[in-house]
Scaffold this motif. Structure first.
Motif, PDB file in Angstrom:
ATOM      1  N   ASP A 143      -0.411  -3.332  11.344  1.00 51.15           N
ATOM      2  CA  ASP A 143       0.764  -2.544  11.713  1.00 51.15           C
ATOM      3  C   ASP A 143       2.047  -3.203  11.202  1.00 51.15           C
ATOM      4  O   ASP A 143       2.942  -2.524  10.693  1.00 51.15           O
ATOM      5  CB  ASP A 143       0.839  -2.350  13.233  1.00 51.15           C
ATOM      6  CG  ASP A 143      -0.238  -1.399  13.744  1.00 51.15           C
ATOM      7  OD1 ASP A 143      -0.768  -0.602  12.941  1.00 51.15           O
ATOM      8  OD2 ASP A 143      -0.546  -1.458  14.958  1.00 51.15           O
ATOM      9  N   LEU A 144       2.116  -4.535  11.322  1.00 47.25           N
ATOM     10  CA  LEU A 144       3.300  -5.247  10.839  1.00 47.25           C
ATOM     11  C   LEU A 144       3.434  -5.101   9.323  1.00 47.25           C
ATOM     12  O   LEU A 144       4.537  -4.862   8.811  1.00 47.25           O
ATOM     13  CB  LEU A 144       3.236  -6.728  11.225  1.00 47.25           C
ATOM     14  CG  LEU A 144       4.416  -7.575  10.748  1.00 47.25           C
ATOM     15  CD1 LEU A 144       5.739  -7.057  11.314  1.00 47.25           C
ATOM     16  CD2 LEU A 144       4.206  -9.041  11.122  1.00 47.25           C
ATOM     17  N   GLU A 145       2.339  -5.211   8.598  1.00 46.59           N
ATOM     18  CA  GLU A 145       2.383  -5.059   7.141  1.00 46.59           C
ATOM     19  C   GLU A 145       2.852  -3.657   6.761  1.00 46.59           C
ATOM     20  O   GLU A 145       3.642  -3.498   5.825  1.00 46.59           O
ATOM     21  CB  GLU A 145       1.013  -5.347   6.548  1.00 46.59           C
ATOM     22  CG  GLU A 145       0.632  -6.810   6.619  1.00 46.59           C
ATOM     23  CD  GLU A 145      -0.832  -7.093   6.329  1.00 46.59           C
ATOM     24  OE1 GLU A 145      -1.177  -8.267   6.136  1.00 46.59           O
ATOM     25  OE2 GLU A 145      -1.655  -6.147   6.315  1.00 46.59           O
ATOM     26  N   LYS A 146       2.400  -2.646   7.484  1.00 49.12           N
ATOM     27  CA  LYS A 146       2.846  -1.273   7.210  1.00 49.12           C
ATOM     28  C   LYS A 146       4.348  -1.138   7.448  1.00 49.12           C
ATOM     29  O   LYS A 146       5.067  -0.527   6.644  1.00 49.12           O
ATOM     30  CB  LYS A 146       2.097  -0.278   8.089  1.00 49.12           C
ATOM     31  CG  LYS A 146       0.632  -0.121   7.739  1.00 49.12           C
ATOM     32  CD  LYS A 146      -0.046   0.788   8.754  1.00 49.12           C
ATOM     33  CE  LYS A 146      -1.556   0.694   8.649  1.00 49.12           C
ATOM     34  NZ  LYS A 146      -2.244   1.375   9.735  1.00 49.12           N
ATOM     35  N   THR A 175       4.225 -12.059   5.712  1.00 48.73           N
ATOM     36  CA  THR A 175       3.694 -10.692   5.697  1.00 48.73           C
ATOM     37  C   THR A 175       3.815 -10.103   4.300  1.00 48.73           C
ATOM     38  O   THR A 175       2.885  -9.470   3.795  1.00 48.73           O
ATOM     39  CB  THR A 175       4.444  -9.815   6.724  1.00 48.73           C
ATOM     40  OG1 THR A 175       4.341 -10.425   8.008  1.00 48.73           O
ATOM     41  CG2 THR A 175       3.875  -8.407   6.775  1.00 48.73           C
ATOM     42  N   TYR A 176       4.960 -10.330   3.655  1.00 46.66           N
ATOM     43  CA  TYR A 176       5.175  -9.837   2.296  1.00 46.66           C
ATOM     44  C   TYR A 176       4.150 -10.437   1.331  1.00 46.66           C
ATOM     45  O   TYR A 176       3.615  -9.732   0.476  1.00 46.66           O
ATOM     46  CB  TYR A 176       6.606 -10.167   1.845  1.00 46.66           C
ATOM     47  CG  TYR A 176       6.877  -9.799   0.408  1.00 46.66           C
ATOM     48  CD1 TYR A 176       6.937  -8.461   0.014  1.00 46.66           C
ATOM     49  CD2 TYR A 176       7.062 -10.776  -0.560  1.00 46.66           C
ATOM     50  CE1 TYR A 176       7.173  -8.119  -1.307  1.00 46.66           C
ATOM     51  CE2 TYR A 176       7.300 -10.443  -1.877  1.00 46.66           C
ATOM     52  CZ  TYR A 176       7.357  -9.114  -2.242  1.00 46.66           C
ATOM     53  OH  TYR A 176       7.583  -8.786  -3.552  1.00 46.66           O
ATOM     54  N   ARG A 178       1.138 -11.443   2.061  1.00 51.70           N
ATOM     55  CA  ARG A 178      -0.156 -10.784   2.320  1.00 51.70           C
ATOM     56  C   ARG A 178      -0.180  -9.386   1.713  1.00 51.70           C
ATOM     57  O   ARG A 178      -1.192  -8.957   1.158  1.00 51.70           O
ATOM     58  CB  ARG A 178      -0.433 -10.711   3.830  1.00 51.70           C
ATOM     59  CG  ARG A 178      -0.803 -12.039   4.447  1.00 51.70           C
ATOM     60  CD  ARG A 178      -1.345 -11.888   5.859  1.00 51.70           C
ATOM     61  NE  ARG A 178      -0.510 -11.111   6.755  1.00 51.70           N
ATOM     62  CZ  ARG A 178       0.491 -11.594   7.474  1.00 51.70           C
ATOM     63  NH1 ARG A 178       0.814 -12.871   7.399  1.00 51.70           N
ATOM     64  NH2 ARG A 178       1.192 -10.800   8.270  1.00 51.70           N
ATOM     65  N   ILE A 179       0.938  -8.675   1.797  1.00 56.62           N
ATOM     66  CA  ILE A 179       1.032  -7.332   1.214  1.00 56.62           C
ATOM     67  C   ILE A 179       0.792  -7.415  -0.295  1.00 56.62           C
ATOM     68  O   ILE A 179       0.032  -6.624  -0.860  1.00 56.62           O
ATOM     69  CB  ILE A 179       2.407  -6.683   1.515  1.00 56.62           C
ATOM     70  CG1 ILE A 179       2.499  -6.311   2.995  1.00 56.62           C
ATOM     71  CG2 ILE A 179       2.651  -5.465   0.631  1.00 56.62           C
ATOM     72  CD1 ILE A 179       3.890  -5.895   3.438  1.00 56.62           C
ATOM     73  N   LYS A 180       1.436  -8.377  -0.958  1.00 57.48           N
ATOM     74  CA  LYS A 180       1.269  -8.526  -2.405  1.00 57.48           C
ATOM     75  C   LYS A 180      -0.191  -8.764  -2.770  1.00 57.48           C
ATOM     76  O   LYS A 180      -0.702  -8.164  -3.716  1.00 57.48           O
ATOM     77  CB  LYS A 180       2.138  -9.674  -2.927  1.00 57.48           C
ATOM     78  CG  LYS A 180       3.581  -9.312  -3.076  1.00 57.48           C
ATOM     79  CD  LYS A 180       4.499 -10.374  -3.612  1.00 57.48           C
ATOM     80  CE  LYS A 180       3.961 -11.547  -4.289  1.00 57.48           C
ATOM     81  NZ  LYS A 180       4.961 -12.516  -4.765  1.00 57.48           N
ATOM     82  N   ILE A 181      -0.860  -9.611  -2.009  1.00 59.99           N
ATOM     83  CA  ILE A 181      -2.270  -9.902  -2.285  1.00 59.99           C
ATOM     84  C   ILE A 181      -3.111  -8.639  -2.109  1.00 59.99           C
ATOM     85  O   ILE A 181      -3.964  -8.322  -2.947  1.00 59.99           O
ATOM     86  CB  ILE A 181      -2.770 -11.037  -1.365  1.00 59.99           C
ATOM     87  CG1 ILE A 181      -2.123 -12.355  -1.780  1.00 59.99           C
ATOM     88  CG2 ILE A 181      -4.297 -11.141  -1.399  1.00 59.99           C
ATOM     89  CD1 ILE A 181      -2.293 -13.474  -0.770  1.00 59.99           C
TER      90      ILE A 181
END
Length: 193
Positions: A143-146, A175-176, A178-181
């Motif tokens: 949810d945080l990544e979204k 978080t950013y 992790r999103i990139k990965i």
């Protein structure tokens, strides 16, 4: 930041070209890292590198050593912002024909728009791609990544996102990352389908 780098920074801030060249050489790899995977509408890769250099200049001029941020972190953020701003500006120019009233348009602008206008197949593929990515985020993103991804799409900075979500900036940065990965993993999956 050690004393010698601070001295070089202060000289560059005062306009010393040799000191700027030293800093450019040191941070040049970060410029290339931040331009990787991006492109400018009607532009070249070298244009993005130039934007990164402008970001470095802005970072040098506006860095305040009294603040808690390291120079490296600050200047990389400045370069990234400059590059992203250039990309957004370049891409928004594609829509300038739509934003003009009939009496302001001319034939050359219409031709330019027609050349850069996506065809029906491109629009369909883009929508399909976005639907697949949206589904991927629903299945693989927290949810945080979204939330962070949505705020990034809206153009907010890390600091603004942290404040809005009441989270430390380090949490937003992690978080950013992790999103990139996850996006890279999605792209790999997408290309192999």
């Amino acid at each position: 930041m050690d004393a010698s780098e601070l001295k070089i920074l202060m000289k560059a801030k005062a306009g010393d070209n040799e000191s700027f060249e030293i800093l450019l050489k040191k941070y040049e790899k970060y410029i290339y890292m931040n331009t990787k995977g991006y492109f400018l509408a009607n532009g070249e890769k070298e244009d993005l590198v130039q934007e990164g250099i402008i970001g470095l200049l802005k970072g040098i001029k506006s860095y305040d050593s009294e603040r808690e941020a390291s120079f490296k972190t600050f200047v990389i953020m400045c370069m990234r912002r400059q590059i992203i701003t250039a990309i957004k500006s370049s891409n928004s120019k594609k829509n300038k024909f739509i934003n003009l009233s009939g009496n302001e348009t001319d034939e050359s602008l219409r031709e330019e728009y027609a050349e850069s206008s996506p065809n029906a197949e491109e629009i369909y593929l883009y929508k399909e791609l976005m639907e697949e990515f949206t589904q991927y985020t629903k299945e693989h993103f927290s949810d945080l990544e979204k939330e962070v991804l949505e705020k990034l799409f809206q153009g907010y900075t890390y600091a603004e996102i942290a404040k809005q979500l009441d989270k430390p900036m380090k949490v937003i940065d992690n978080t950013y990352q992790r999103i990139k990965i996850k996006v890279k993993n999605w792209l790999k999956e997408f290309r192999n389908i």
